[in-house]
Design a protein around this motif. Structure first.
Motif, PDB file in Angstrom:
ATOM      1  N   ASP A  12     -12.372   3.777 112.198  1.00 54.89           N
ATOM      2  CA  ASP A  12     -11.168   3.663 111.373  1.00 54.89           C
ATOM      3  C   ASP A  12     -10.387   2.388 111.698  1.00 54.89           C
ATOM      4  OD1 ASP A  12     -10.489   6.537 109.930  1.00 54.89           O
ATOM      5  OD2 ASP A  12     -11.742   6.747 111.710  1.00 54.89           O
ATOM      6  N   VAL A  13     -10.366   1.994 112.967  1.00 55.10           N
ATOM      7  CA  VAL A  13      -9.632   0.790 113.365  1.00 55.10           C
ATOM      8  C   VAL A  13     -10.475  -0.053 114.309  1.00 55.10           C
ATOM      9  CG1 VAL A  13      -7.367   1.917 113.170  1.00 55.10           C
ATOM     10  CG2 VAL A  13      -8.484   1.822 115.375  1.00 55.10           C
ATOM     11  N   GLU A  14     -10.134  -1.331 114.360  1.00 54.68           N
ATOM     12  CA  GLU A  14     -10.817  -2.204 115.320  1.00 54.68           C
ATOM     13  C   GLU A  14      -9.921  -2.545 116.500  1.00 54.68           C
ATOM     14  OE1 GLU A  14     -10.302  -6.613 113.388  1.00 54.68           O
ATOM     15  OE2 GLU A  14     -11.891  -5.357 112.577  1.00 54.68           O
ATOM     16  N   ASP A  15      -8.602  -2.337 116.343  1.00 55.48           N
ATOM     17  CA  ASP A  15      -7.685  -2.606 117.453  1.00 55.48           C
ATOM     18  C   ASP A  15      -6.360  -1.910 117.172  1.00 55.48           C
ATOM     19  OD1 ASP A  15      -6.868  -3.601 119.874  1.00 55.48           O
ATOM     20  OD2 ASP A  15      -6.587  -5.653 119.182  1.00 55.48           O
ATOM     21  N   GLY A  16      -5.582  -1.712 118.219  1.00 56.43           N
ATOM     22  CA  GLY A  16      -4.273  -1.090 118.069  1.00 56.43           C
ATOM     23  C   GLY A  16      -3.611  -0.938 119.422  1.00 56.43           C
ATOM     24  N   ASP A  17      -2.326  -0.595 119.402  1.00 51.22           N
ATOM     25  CA  ASP A  17      -1.581  -0.414 120.641  1.00 51.22           C
ATOM     26  C   ASP A  17      -0.303   0.361 120.341  1.00 51.22           C
ATOM     27  OD1 ASP A  17      -1.058  -0.599 123.353  1.00 51.22           O
ATOM     28  OD2 ASP A  17      -0.246  -2.621 123.248  1.00 51.22           O
ATOM     29  N   ALA A  18       0.297   0.885 121.377  1.00 55.88           N
ATOM     30  CA  ALA A  18       1.582   1.573 121.268  1.00 55.88           C
ATOM     31  C   ALA A  18       2.366   1.304 122.540  1.00 55.88           C
ATOM     32  CB  ALA A  18       1.375   3.064 121.071  1.00 55.88           C
ATOM     33  N   GLN A  19       3.676   1.103 122.398  1.00 57.30           N
ATOM     34  CA  GLN A  19       4.501   0.740 123.544  1.00 57.30           C
ATOM     35  C   GLN A  19       5.904   1.333 123.432  1.00 57.30           C
ATOM     36  OE1 GLN A  19       3.607  -1.142 126.285  1.00 57.30           O
ATOM     37  NE2 GLN A  19       1.524  -1.207 125.468  1.00 57.30           N
ATOM     38  N   VAL A  20       6.586   1.318 124.573  1.00 59.79           N
ATOM     39  CA  VAL A  20       7.999   1.681 124.653  1.00 59.79           C
ATOM     40  C   VAL A  20       8.794   0.372 124.688  1.00 59.79           C
ATOM     41  CG1 VAL A  20       9.771   2.796 126.069  1.00 59.79           C
ATOM     42  CG2 VAL A  20       7.456   3.736 125.999  1.00 59.79           C
TER      43      VAL A  20
END
Length: 174
Positions: A12-20
């Motif tokens: 579904d995705v090739e890259d991603g991230d999540a942060q505060v």
């Protein structure tokens, strides 16, 4: 597996991230047809209180997707969708690991935008069910309930048959 891992695994995705994001961080974002995020963490020991949570995902064939939620929006989400325990508190995940749950909430919001595979869609749906304390193995529980009902019905029929065989001829049911 986490949502990001699953999204990459199923293509579904090739890259991603999540942060505060903290109050003293440099942070800006844009939504719309060309979404973007600029996040530069503040240097030093104290970065202030939590201000935002964000996630982004780059689909294999498509534009980057972005989701941003303030701490207040995550709290409102929790208050609206998460059931409290019998003691009137939220689960330990929310009381002891609020930031992790904030990241998870914003990631789920973002990954809903890119979910194409049935596996990722199902994982997101199951995760949402778990959050509102609906068992994830619902299908298994229903199957077990049906099996129990069938067993009880069979036992009842067996008792009826045994009773009719135990009665002397001519006194049983026609």
């Amino acid at each position: 597996l986490g949502l990001r891992d699953m999204a990459e695994w199923y293509g579904d995705v090739e890259d991603g991230d999540a942060q505060v994001v903290y109050e003293l961080d440099e942070f800006d974002y844009e939504l719309g047809d060309t979404p973007s995020i600029h996040h530069k963490p503040a240097k030093g020991q104290s970065r202030g209180d939590v201000a935002y949570y964000y996630a982004w995902a780059k689909p294999k064939n498509g534009k980057i997707k972005v989701a941003v939620m303030s701490r207040q929006e995550v709290e409102e989400h929790r208050d609206k969708f998460v059931r409290k325990t019998k003691q009137g508190d939220y689960s330990p995940a929310w009381t002891k690991s609020f930031d992790a749950m904030g990241i998870k909430t914003v990631m789920r919001k973002c990954y809903k935008l890119v979910a194409r595979s049935p596996q990722l869609r199902e994982a997101i749906a199951l995760d949402e069910l778990q959050e509102v304390q609906i068992p994830q193995g619902l299908g298994v529980e229903l199957a077990q309930e049906q099996l129990t009902t069938m067993r009880q019905s069979n036992q009842d029929k067996m008792k009826q048959l045994q009773q009719s065989e135990a009665q002397p001829e001519g006194q049983g049911a026609p």
